[in-house]
Design an enzyme around this catalytic site. Structure first.
Site, short mmCIF file in Angstrom:
data_model
loop_
_atom_site.label_atom_id
_atom_site.label_comp_id
_atom_site.label_asym_id
_atom_site.label_seq_id
_atom_site.Cartn_x
_atom_site.Cartn_y
_atom_site.Cartn_z
N TYR A 106 -1.35 3.13 -4.65
CA TYR A 106 -1.90 1.84 -3.68
C TYR A 106 -3.47 2.01 -3.90
CZ TYR A 106 -3.11 -0.87 0.52
OH TYR A 106 -3.24 -1.74 1.28
N PRO A 116 -6.31 10.28 5.17
CA PRO A 116 -7.66 10.25 5.71
C PRO A 116 -7.96 10.84 7.08
CG PRO A 116 -6.72 8.32 4.84
CD PRO A 116 -5.84 9.01 5.31
N1 LIG Z 1 -2.57 -4.39 7.58
C1 LIG Z 1 -3.58 -4.00 7.16
O1 LIG Z 1 -3.94 -3.12 8.09
C2 LIG Z 1 -4.13 -3.51 5.94
C3 LIG Z 1 -5.09 -2.97 5.73
C4 LIG Z 1 -5.89 -3.07 4.62
C5 LIG Z 1 -5.46 -3.73 3.50
N2 LIG Z 1 -4.44 -4.69 3.77
C6 LIG Z 1 -4.14 -5.70 2.72
O2 LIG Z 1 -3.60 -6.91 3.09
C7 LIG Z 1 -2.77 -7.46 2.41
C8 LIG Z 1 -1.61 -8.21 3.28
O3 LIG Z 1 -1.02 -6.84 4.14
P1 LIG Z 1 0.03 -6.95 5.15
O4 LIG Z 1 -0.25 -5.99 6.39
O5 LIG Z 1 0.21 -8.41 5.65
O6 LIG Z 1 1.27 -6.50 4.35
P2 LIG Z 1 2.72 -6.98 4.18
O7 LIG Z 1 3.52 -6.15 3.50
O8 LIG Z 1 3.11 -7.46 5.61
O9 LIG Z 1 2.74 -8.36 3.47
C9 LIG Z 1 2.52 -8.17 1.92
C10 LIG Z 1 3.32 -9.40 1.49
O10 LIG Z 1 3.23 -9.42 -0.01
C11 LIG Z 1 4.65 -9.60 -0.58
N3 LIG Z 1 4.48 -9.06 -1.87
C12 LIG Z 1 4.25 -7.77 -2.30
N4 LIG Z 1 4.38 -7.75 -3.70
C13 LIG Z 1 4.49 -9.07 -3.95
C14 LIG Z 1 4.74 -9.71 -5.26
N5 LIG Z 1 4.59 -8.72 -6.40
N6 LIG Z 1 5.03 -11.00 -5.44
C15 LIG Z 1 4.90 -11.60 -4.32
N7 LIG Z 1 4.73 -11.30 -3.17
C16 LIG Z 1 4.59 -9.88 -2.91
C17 LIG Z 1 5.26 -8.89 0.55
O11 LIG Z 1 6.62 -9.40 0.41
C18 LIG Z 1 4.61 -9.21 1.85
O12 LIG Z 1 5.32 -10.18 2.29
C19 LIG Z 1 -2.23 -6.71 1.43
O13 LIG Z 1 -2.90 -6.96 0.26
C20 LIG Z 1 -2.71 -5.13 2.22
O14 LIG Z 1 -2.69 -4.20 0.88
C21 LIG Z 1 -3.76 -4.71 4.93
#
Ligand SMILES: NC(=O)c1ccc[n+]([C@@H]2O[C@H](COP(=O)([O-])OP(=O)(O)OC[C@H]3O[C@@H](n4cnc5c(N)ncnc54)[C@H](O)[C@@H]3O)[C@@H](O)[C@H]2O)c1
Length: 313
Positions: A145, A272
């Site tokens: 990740y 972390p």
């Molecule tokens: N929620 C947090 O606290 C947090 C913190 C840091 C970063 N982020 C980043 O924010 C973004 C959204 O996170 P989230 O919490 O909503 O996660 P989430 O898992 O709810 O949403 C991610 C979405 O991406 C889709 N996905 C994954 N791989 C895919 C692919 N190859 N093709 C198409 N769709 C795909 C999943 O089905 C999901 O709907 C991510 O990139 C995550 O790394 C989130």
């Protein structure tokens, strides 16, 4: 604007869709539903300015343009899921990011990458400021990740340097709110789920590790401001109010089910120890800071989960 969003059926992506639709924009949504769900698109789904395509962004695709903005959120996002799908995690940060950048370049659109505080790894600088390069174990189990996001940042900056792309990079810190997946293993849904079921709350280590929790409405507001900004280097978005995981466990327990025991389990590798964003840059260039306090945000979040947790009787 006509906006393309990957990861639109996920937690943050679905709120971003709602926000853009409410502002009058047209949204084209992509998601392969590996962790996202149609249920998250209940509000957006029936909207005349909304289109959804079930697609894996690591596979080749072409979308009818032009788009004015591309928001790239698709990724496995919680440790439970990126441990289960480590190759897919690396692929969405690398090939997936490249595919989204190519559409952006084709249309000369704005681009938003949702990166992460995990780029700082187990940080030696506290609070974490954007100029800190991080302390990431490149070969540990979390690296699929962390390194996929660091690569995605490098790819985004390179597209900006080589093609003059109008790109932005959000380093998101722990965010919570309605539509988080109940089973994704992250601490907020995990504690709420256990508390609603009347089970002991599981704390890893001694609970002295810290996190900062940002409510999703605040985060989405920061993402929109960043997308429209001229800043090309990463910007931290998160809530600087830091608390230990043990304090957070007490907070959830007191709010949902006082008196529950707390159970301690061994700390996972490379977890972390401290996390708090320095949001000075976001304040300065975006005029942004979180407005929703933990009590208010948790009230909405617990309410959402209450209707979804089936308690055995
Ligand atoms: N929620 C947090 O606290 C947090 C913190 C840091 C970063 N982020 C980043 O924010 C973004 C959204 O996170 P989230 O919490 O909503 O996660 P989430 O898992 O709810 O949403 C991610 C979405 O991406 C889709 N996905 C994954 N791989 C895919 C692919 N190859 N093709 C198409 N769709 C795909 C999943 O089905 C999901 O709907 C991510 O990139 C995550 O790394 C989130």
């Amino acid at each position: 604007m006509r906006i393309l969003i990957s990861g639109a059926a996920g937690f943050i992506g679905s709120h971003l869709c709602d926000r853009f639709l409410a502002e009058g924009h047209e949204v084209v949504a992509l998601d392969n539903l590996i962790t996202g769900s149609y249920a998250n698109l209940d509000t957006a789904g029936g909207h005349p300015r909304f289109r959804f395509y079930e697609h894996d962004i690591t596979q080749p695709f072409d979308m009818d343009g032009p788009f004015d903005a591309v928001c790239h959120l698709a990724s496995l996002a919680s440790p439970k899921f990126y441990y289960a799908y480590p190759i897919a995690t690396l692929e969405s940060g690398s090939t997936g990011t490249r595919n989204m950048l190519e559409i952006t370049r084709r249309d000369n659109a704005r681009f938003l990458l949702t990166s992460t505080s995990e780029c700082y790894g187990d940080p030696e600088v506290h609070p974490q400021v954007e100029t800190y390069w991080g302390n990431v174990n490149p070969v540990g189990p979390r690296s699929c990740y962390d390194e996929s996001k660091r690569y995605a940042e490098a790819m985004t900056m390179t597209y900006h340097r080589v093609y003059g792309l109008k790109s932005t990079i959000a380093r998101i810190f722990n965010t919570y709110g309605p539509r988080m997946a109940l089973d994704d293993g992250r601490v907020v849904p995990a504690f709420i789920d256990q508390a609603l079921r009347g089970e002991p709350l599981t704390v890893y280590g001694d609970g002295s590790q810290t996190r900062s929790f940002c409510y999703v409405r605040d985060l989405v507001d920061g993402l929109v401001r960043l997308l429209m900004s001229e800043e090309r280097y990463p910007v931290n978005l998160g809530n600087p109010a830091e608390m230990t995981i043990l304090e957070f466990a007490h907070h959830v327990r007191d709010a949902v089910n006082p008196g529950l025991p707390i159970q301690f389990q061994p700390l996972p590798q490379d977890d972390p120890k401290r996390r708090r964003p320095d949001i000075g840059k976001a304040r300065r260039i975006l005029g942004w800071e979180p407005l929703v306090g933990l009590d208010e945000g948790m009230r909405d979040t617990v309410e959402y989960f209450r209707s979804r947790v089936v308690v055995a009787t």
